[in-house]
Design an enzyme around this catalytic site. Sequence first.
Site, PDB file in Angstrom:
ATOM      1  CB  CYS A  44     -17.377  44.760  38.038  1.00 25.24           C
ATOM      2  SG  CYS A  44     -16.927  46.395  37.459  1.00 25.24           S
ATOM      3  CD  GLN A  72     -19.251  51.211  38.871  1.00 26.46           C
ATOM      4  OE1 GLN A  72     -20.207  51.629  38.212  1.00 26.46           O
ATOM      5  NE2 GLN A  72     -18.198  50.684  38.300  1.00 26.46           N
TER       6      GLN A  72
END
Length: 370
Positions: free
Chosen positions: A137, A164
């Site tokens: 990601c 994150q």
Amino acid sequence: MKKLVGFIGWRGMVGSILLDRLKKNNDFKNFCSIFFTTSQFSLLAPNVLNSISSKLEDAYNLDRLITLDIIISCQGELYTKKIYSKLKSMGWKGYWIDASSYLRMYSESIIVLDPVNYNSINDALNKGIKTFIGGNCTVSLMLMALGGLFSNNLIEWVSVSTYQSVSGSGSKSMLDLLNQIGIAYKNIHSYLSLSNKSILDIEKIFTASLNKINCINNKIKAPLLGSLIPWIDIPVENGQTKEEWKGSAETNKILNYKYNIPIDGICVRVPTLRCHSQSFTIKLRKNISIKEIQSLILSHNQWVKIIDNTLDSTINELTPLKVTGTLDIPIGRIKKLNFGDKYLSAFSIGDQLLWGAAEPLRRMLNILVN
Ligand code: NAP
């Protein structure tokens, strides 16, 4: 004839965002679908156009899987590990699209992010490659944000600190954080509107209630609310975590340049629910102006947005809350650093469930069926 596509892991976070995007873009008209499960065997499948089975089917039924032209899995690496090679050894000739990291570095696979590596995807299809994997990601989000600098050969190296969100660790971790919010609130809410406790007393109760939570059965092994964890995934060599290792390995595989661009840093889990943020220190290959940098970044793709380096623009446009649920890739705090005129800082945010996971898979599926 329309291709037959099997969906595995459509109920999870990445899978449900994928389903939503496919519905919104009316993509189901282009292929026939079957929905699989690893746990909900007798339940009904999602009601979409061209679905050929109203019930969920068994995701471990290899005889059924082998009939599919395309399998798209958002189930996770354990599933891929268990099924992919068995299916291949049975002679399956279909296309495998996957959100998990398991096959990303295989020589037979391409990491897909078509606004960045459409030509590599096309070359791979012409060569008969059939395994197309979504990238890590933060790697995909970094490449969407800095693509204009990478593609113009302007980056010598990148140091990155990530922030994150908990949804990056799966739906169970997200529930764990929400439960921590509930526990903390229960412990302090009666003091919030009264003046009979000092703010530091309330802080002590809040901190103690979080430190008491037993996280042994949680995926993230420590309380996250009111805190952060500067470690994501398992350790690898040189003191890096696997998430940090992926930053360089996957970026360089996607870019597929003749030279390697060093990328390293520290990956940090923070108590936001959705969106990954990243702070970059970049060494440029040459001194170019901020204006030129902004224009190269903007010209790379239609989703990246330059945010003015001001307080108002930053608090209004450059936060996870603003970006959640959108395909926007805002990049701000762009400035030259005191280290010299080839050193640049930037801060970018992206929805890791969209460009960081589901959207490259949806677009790859469309490349295959169209
Ligand atoms: P997830 O939400 O944990 O879902 C995975 C599977 O867990 C589901 O397909 C479902 O399978 C099962 N499940 C169990 N309890 C569930 C619940 N309460 N709600 C929904 N599903 C539940 O995993 P994910 O975050 O989507 O990640 C899937 C893969 O994508 C992983 O390999 C991950 O590394 C990768 N990835 C994730 C992200 C991210 O931001 N999350 C980003 C990039 C890549 P059944 O229906 O068969 O039970």
